[in-house]
Design an enzyme around this catalytic site. Structure first.
Site, PDB file in Angstrom:
ATOM      1  CB  THR A  88      -0.910  -0.003   1.241  1.00 55.13           C
ATOM      2  OG1 THR A  88      -1.810  -1.106   1.152  1.00 55.13           O
ATOM      3  CG2 THR A  88      -1.702   1.297   1.339  1.00 55.13           C
ATOM      4  CG  HIS A  91      -4.562  -8.995   0.272  1.00 49.14           C
ATOM      5  ND1 HIS A  91      -3.937  -9.902   1.089  1.00 49.14           N
ATOM      6  CD2 HIS A  91      -4.087  -7.778   0.660  1.00 49.14           C
ATOM      7  CE1 HIS A  91      -3.130  -9.271   1.926  1.00 49.14           C
ATOM      8  NE2 HIS A  91      -3.205  -7.976   1.672  1.00 49.14           N
ATOM      9  CG  ASN A 136      -1.112  -9.071   5.197  1.00 50.25           C
ATOM     10  OD1 ASN A 136      -0.917  -9.170   3.984  1.00 50.25           O
ATOM     11  ND2 ASN A 136      -0.166  -9.349   6.073  1.00 50.25           N
ATOM     12  CE1 TYR A 141      -6.364  -4.678   5.445  1.00 52.04           C
ATOM     13  CE2 TYR A 141      -4.676  -6.001   4.382  1.00 52.04           C
ATOM     14  CZ  TYR A 141      -5.051  -4.856   5.072  1.00 52.04           C
ATOM     15  OH  TYR A 141      -4.114  -3.906   5.393  1.00 52.04           O
ATOM     16  CG  ASN A 172      -4.976  -5.117   9.711  1.00 55.64           C
ATOM     17  OD1 ASN A 172      -4.805  -4.016  10.224  1.00 55.64           O
ATOM     18  ND2 ASN A 172      -4.806  -5.312   8.409  1.00 55.64           N
TER      19      ASN A 172
END
Length: 354
Positions: free
Chosen positions: A24, A173, A176, A178, A233
């Site tokens: 990102t 993805h 992580n 998400y 996260n």
């Protein structure tokens, strides 16, 4: 196998085994790719494969400030600037589709969008917003059962848009913390329908997305990124991790995906790493703290087919050249990782320029 040997991952023919990992960078003003982003990716086109920063497949998927999307004609045209620039330099590039799920704040979302997740479990921590600085994450709304197929469709539409924008493929993805991983983890997936309660049920969303996307654009153009045992996260560890991810590798491999991309491979451990690779039976990429020597060792040991570099590629647009010639690397500037503009983005020198 050596770093500079060519390799094919599904339909993706790569001139070397060096992959630029997704990172990102928050330069997409208004969530639209631009000329500055095209310059950034073109500078790094000597990679065997570039995986873009996370790209939102829908407005609800945006979450962060200034991340790009692939759900509008304007965004497709913006990404065409990027893919044309990379292809003109002989590179290959895939779009990483990232739905952030609960990792979001309303101030970073357009009007009418909202954070959604498998369950209404608010993550601990804060997120930066351009409007008000650091803010606690917004509590997500749990998706209704009949909404899940609509979210799957958003991924499919974004994959088709990626093809229209000239990408060589897409990466899902699933790492992580998400949305896809939120379905995989029993601490964030508390549902009472067919998407929770067992390993196969928790894997169901990831596999539905992967299957529908492969039907839309071809399995040989689709990769999947996973981070078993990751806690980024506010994700929790759980006992069935090894069994779940080996099953997911097996079932996603049966779809004929181009590759599986393993995050933080050393933390995963060699036992699960090898089990996933053997179960997947397709192309394999590892990422996480790699140096040239570590990458070569992993390739020679048969642990992977390609290796992904993150921060070192961010700071060294000519990373393959530097690795081949054993040249020193530019240090990165973390304070510019997510700031708008050229500083810390397109101004890192090549070895020749330095």
């Amino acid at each position: 196998m050596k770093l500079f040997d060519p390799v094919s991952l599904g339909d993706l023919s790569l001139r070397n085994r060096i992959v630029m990992a997704p990172m990102t960078r928050s330069r997409a003003i208004g969530n639209v790719p631009n000329e500055l982003m095209a310059t950034y990716y073109k500078q790094r086109a000597s990679a065997g494969l570039i995986v873009t920063e996370g790209i939102a497949p829908s407005p609800n998927a945006l979450g962060y400030a200034r991340i790009p999307g692939l759900f509008s004609d304007l965004q497709v045209r913006g990404w065409r600037l990027v893919t044309d620039a990379v292809h003109e330099s002989g590179g290959r590039i895939v779009a990483q589709l990232m739905h952030v799920g609960r990792i979001a704040h309303r101030l970073n979302l357009p009007s009418g969008a909202e954070p959604v997740a498998p369950s209404a479990v608010k993550p601990k921590g804060q997120m930066y917003t351009d409007a008000s600085g650091l803010k606690d994450f917004t509590a997500p709304r749990a998706l209704e059962s009949d909404e899940i197929s609509l979210v799957v469709r958003e991924y499919v539409d974004a994959a088709r848009h990626a093809m229209d924008a000239g990408f060589d493929g897409i990466e899902l993805h699933g790492a992580n913390g998400y949305l896809i991983e939120q379905f995989l983890n029993p601490a964030t997936n508390l549902r009472a329908d067919g998407y929770a309660g067992s390993i196969d049920a928790r894997n169901r969303f990831a596999l539905e997305v992967a299957e529908r996307v492969t039907q839309a654009i071809g399995a040989g153009r689709v990769g999947l990124r996973l981070s078993p045992g990751g806690t980024f996260n506010d994700m929790a560890l759980f006992d069935e991790t090894a069994e779940q991810y080996e099953a997911l590798a097996r079932d996603s491999g049966a779809l004929g995906l181009a590759y599986l991309h393993l995050v933080a491979y050393e933390k995963v451990g060699e036992t699960l790493h090898r089990a996933m690779k053997d179960a997947f039976k397709g192309g394999f990429i590892i990422n996480g703290g790699l140096t040239a020597s570590k990458a070569a060792k992993a390739l020679n040991a048969g642990l992977t087919d390609a290796v992904a570099f993150g921060t070192s590629f961010l700071a060294n647009p000519d990373l393959p050249h530097r690795l081949r010639e054993d040249l020193p690397l530019n240090p990165s500037r973390p304070d510019t990782f997510y700031t708008p503009g050229e500083n810390g983005y397109t101004d890192y020198p090549t070895a020749n320029a330095a």
